[in-house]
Motif scaffolding. Structure first.
Motif, PDB file in Angstrom:
ATOM      1  N   UNK A 142      -5.723   6.640  58.145  1.00 11.88           N
ATOM      2  CA  UNK A 142      -4.359   6.193  57.861  1.00 11.88           C
ATOM      3  C   UNK A 142      -3.997   4.974  58.739  1.00 11.88           C
ATOM      4  N   UNK A 143      -4.401   5.043  60.009  1.00  9.06           N
ATOM      5  CA  UNK A 143      -4.178   3.892  60.894  1.00  9.06           C
ATOM      6  C   UNK A 143      -4.886   2.665  60.332  1.00  9.06           C
ATOM      7  N   UNK A 144      -6.112   2.873  59.903  1.00 13.13           N
ATOM      8  CA  UNK A 144      -6.890   1.771  59.333  1.00 13.13           C
ATOM      9  C   UNK A 144      -6.197   1.205  58.088  1.00 13.13           C
TER      10      UNK A 144
ATOM     11  N   UNK B  42     -16.177   4.089  66.713  1.00 11.36           N
ATOM     12  CA  UNK B  42     -15.144   4.601  67.614  1.00 11.36           C
ATOM     13  C   UNK B  42     -13.913   5.080  66.860  1.00 11.36           C
ATOM     14  N   UNK B  43     -13.428   6.260  67.251  1.00 11.99           N
ATOM     15  CA  UNK B  43     -12.234   6.821  66.617  1.00 11.99           C
ATOM     16  C   UNK B  43     -11.309   7.382  67.679  1.00 11.99           C
ATOM     17  N   UNK B  44     -10.044   7.587  67.305  1.00 13.50           N
ATOM     18  CA  UNK B  44      -9.114   8.261  68.204  1.00 13.50           C
ATOM     19  C   UNK B  44      -9.383   9.743  68.083  1.00 13.50           C
TER      20      UNK B  44
ATOM     21  N   UNK C 286      -3.077   1.241  57.309  1.00 10.54           N
ATOM     22  CA  UNK C 286      -1.883   0.461  57.638  1.00 10.54           C
ATOM     23  C   UNK C 286      -2.245  -0.898  58.207  1.00 10.54           C
ATOM     24  N   UNK C 287      -3.232  -0.915  59.102  1.00 11.04           N
ATOM     25  CA  UNK C 287      -3.568  -2.196  59.729  1.00 11.04           C
ATOM     26  C   UNK C 287      -4.231  -3.146  58.747  1.00 11.04           C
ATOM     27  N   UNK C 288      -4.829  -2.583  57.709  1.00 10.88           N
ATOM     28  CA  UNK C 288      -5.442  -3.424  56.692  1.00 10.88           C
ATOM     29  C   UNK C 288      -4.436  -3.793  55.595  1.00 10.88           C
TER      30      UNK C 288
ATOM     31  N   UNK D  30      -6.956  12.529  66.992  1.00  6.34           N
ATOM     32  CA  UNK D  30      -6.424  12.535  65.634  1.00  6.34           C
ATOM     33  C   UNK D  30      -7.466  13.061  64.650  1.00  6.34           C
TER      34      UNK D  30
ATOM     35  N   UNK E 226      -6.025  10.990  59.699  1.00  6.33           N
ATOM     36  CA  UNK E 226      -5.069  10.183  60.473  1.00  6.33           C
ATOM     37  C   UNK E 226      -5.709   8.887  60.949  1.00  6.33           C
TER      38      UNK E 226
ATOM     39  N   UNK F  67     -14.554   4.344  56.770  1.00  7.73           N
ATOM     40  CA  UNK F  67     -13.536   3.395  57.222  1.00  7.73           C
ATOM     41  C   UNK F  67     -13.906   1.965  56.819  1.00  7.73           C
TER      42      UNK F  67
END
Ligand SMILES: Nc1ncnc2c1ncn2[C@@H]1O[C@H](COP(=O)(O)OP(=O)(O)OP(=O)(O)O)[C@@H](O)[C@H]1O
Ligand SMILES: [Mg+2]
Lengths: 306, 257
Positions: free
Chosen positions: A99-101, A87-89, A103-105, A92, A96, A145
């Protein structure tokens, strides 16, 4: 060698029905573990429990030698996963989303994004919105990811879904490289026997929620029974001649023109000569093993894998 | 924690959320500009620009549309993770689920603030011009600002209800239904100018609007229902928030199956 993942009596019940029943998995560091089962066998449910997405009804999970309770976050930093569907946004781009991944990691440098995109061959599509990705591309991006934060263990739920044959081959090679070169342990679920067969160092077979067998691939090969596969023009007469002239009893008519001979495995020349000299046209004699599929059919009581 | 909030804001790029903000913003700006049309005062002389009236119109429009829009924004932010099947990944991060909930609610609060600020742009622009011409009553500007801040805060009170509906429904539809229902009530409530309307939590943001309008036309005196309305809203907020925290943290995640 230590275990990177173990479960003890892991069970998930929905109402009365145990969808996963008393499963004891043991995956050693460095293993490529093929988690094999038909549709609905309970693979995804098991993997969801491993990732803490659903609560086990009973049993325990041990990641990297420690229980999950209390140290879930620390353990999860060392795991990369695709559960069920990548699943992805969609609004984006691939970059991007990664990039979310990142940051959350809590990953420091941004170079890791291009790095993994190169690994899965998506660098050129990195600015494309994921909305425009094909399922196969999403699957690759999911693998990217899962790899981004340099995990020690990959948990992949049917990661070749939606890939074309070339893609499957590439991804398989990637998994092998990751395991051999970087020492990453991989737990990979599949309902496809031949896929697991080409990859796994260890295999767990789940059927109707129960782990029927867990075995190293080498041991499995030894277990499989071997036979001579004989292709002839008339299998009935060939069988009769083999019985009469050589006294064999352990054989099987496996199909039109095909005999499986489970004895005299080292005497294919003699078998050939006997048949030929009695007027049977022999097209081929090869030594074959019980395939994983035969073995699977045996232990699941005839349930077929698609 | 801030990085989690940051990722929530990143996820909104190129989404329809900005359209929702616009839907909230445009009508409020339009009706407040209507106050600029030439008017004749009762005495027969042309009336000056009435900032207070502009704020009143802006606040009214915002509190009619806002509750539904803010509910939809909440619904989108919560439910999309299920609908786009990203929830498996989201909950696989070494981040507590409650932190994601907090970040999502904070994102909604930011959107409410953005909508409110943008919806009052024309009033403040006109106000600034008047200040520049030294015609303005600075006190009215301050009152308008206070009204808008209160609308923000009070609108946030019902957000956990929308969040709860979206996480249980795993879908934006329950919140869309809620939005329609709520808009009917806010529109009727504000049209009637009744003071007990604010007891309905989605209409509580109307309280400061009506308060500001004291002295304009039919409104007079502080609203006697203010305290009970605030109690109802606070209870709504706390109960639904507790539900969200418990549900979000504990629920099994099945999306994608
Ligand atoms: N939330 C749920 N409630 C009730 N039953 C469920 C639920 N989730 C899964 N099941 C049941 O659990 C069983 C196992 O499902 P699971 O998704 O783990 O199978 P799987 O091995 O991953 O299959 P597939 O190869 O199709 O992905 C199925 O029979 C399914 O119907
Ligand atoms: Mg599955």
């Amino acid at each position: 060698m230590g275990f990177c993942l173990r479960t003890h009596h892991l069970t998930k019940r929905y109402g009365e029905k145990a969808v996963v029943h008393d499963i004891n998995l043991s995956i050693r560091t460095g293993d490529i573990y093929g988690f094999l089962g038909q549709n609905g066998a309970g693979k995804t449910t098991t993997l969801r429990m491993l990732m803490g997405l659903i609560r086990p009804s009973a049993g325990e999970i041990e990641l990297f030698g420690a229980g999950l309770k209390g140290s879930r976050a620390m353990a999860l930093e060392r795991v990369g996963a695709i559960i069920e569907y990548p699943g992805f946004y969609l609004n984006l781009s691939a970059a991007e989303n990664l990039e979310i991944h990142r940051r959350l990691m809590g990953m420091g440098n941004k170079e890791c994004i291009d790095e993994v995109l190169t690994t899965v061959g998506l660098l050129d599509a990195k600015q494309q919105k994921v909305k425009n990705y094909s399922l196969g591309m999403k699957q690759r991006l999911g693998i990217a990811r899962a790899l981004l934060h340099h995990p020690e263990l990959l948990i992949l739920d049917e990661p070749t879904n939606g890939l074309d044959p070339v893609g499957i081959k590439e991804v398989r090679q990637l998994f092998l490289d990751l395991a051999r070169q970087r020492g990453i342990s991989i737990l990979i679920s599949s309902h496809l026997l031949n896929e697991i067969e080409l990859l796994a160092t260890r295999i767990g077979i789940i059927h109707k929620g129960k782990l029927l067998e867990e075995i190293d691939y080498e041991a499995l090969q030894r277990k499989a029974r071997q036979y001579l596969e004989i292709k002839v023009d008339d299998e009935q007469r060939a069988a009769y001649i083999l019985e009469q002239k050589l006294g064999v009893t352990d054989y099987l008519v496996a199909g039109p023109g095909i005999l499986h001979l489970y004895e005299r495995l080292d005497q294919s020349a003699k078998v050939n000569f006997t048949l030929a000299s009695n007027g049977i046209g022999v097209k081929e004699i090869v030594l074959s093993g019980d395939s994983l599929e035969d073995y699977f059919l045996k232990i699941t009581g005839g349930a077929r894998l698609v | 924690m801030f990085s989690v909030f940051n990722t929530e804001m990143m996820k909104l790029k190129n989404t329809k959320i900005l359209w929702l903000v616009l839907i909230g913003v445009l009508p409020a700006n339009l009706v407040s500009l209507i106050a600029l049309l030439p008017k004749i005062a009762p005495a027969g002389t042309p009336a000056g620009i009435n900032l207070q009236d502009m704020f009143y119109r802006q606040g009214q429009m915002l509190t009619i549309w806002g509750p539904a829009l803010f509910a939809l924004m909440t619904g989108y932010i919560i439910a999309r993770e299920y609908q786009e099947r990203t929830i498996n990944q989201l909950f696989s991060y070494p981040v507590a689920r409650v932190s994601f909930l907090a970040a999502k609610l904070a994102a909604v609060l930011a959107l409410i603030a953005l909508t409110t600020v943008l919806s009052s742009v024309s009033v403040f622009v006109v106000g600034a011009k008047l200040v520049f011409q030294q015609h303005a009553d600075l006190n009215v500007l301050w009152l308008g600002m206070r009204m808008n801040m209160m609308i923000c805060a009070l609108s946030f009170g019902t957000i956990p209800v929308a969040a709860a509906l979206s996480m249980v429904g795993k879908n934006i539809i329950p919140v869309a239904v809620l939005g329609v229902f709520v808009t009917v009530i806010t529109a009727i409530g504000e049209a009637g100018h009744g003071s007990q309307g604010i007891l309905f939590p989605w209409l509580t943001p109307y309280w400061p609007v009506r308060q500001l309008a004291q002295g304009i036309a039919q409104n007079s005196g502080p609203n006697p229902y203010a305290t009970p309305a605030l109690v109802v809203l606070a209870l709504t907020f706390i109960i639904s928030l507790i539900f969200c925290v418990v549900y979000y943290a504990r629920a099994d995640v099945h999306s994608g199956s």
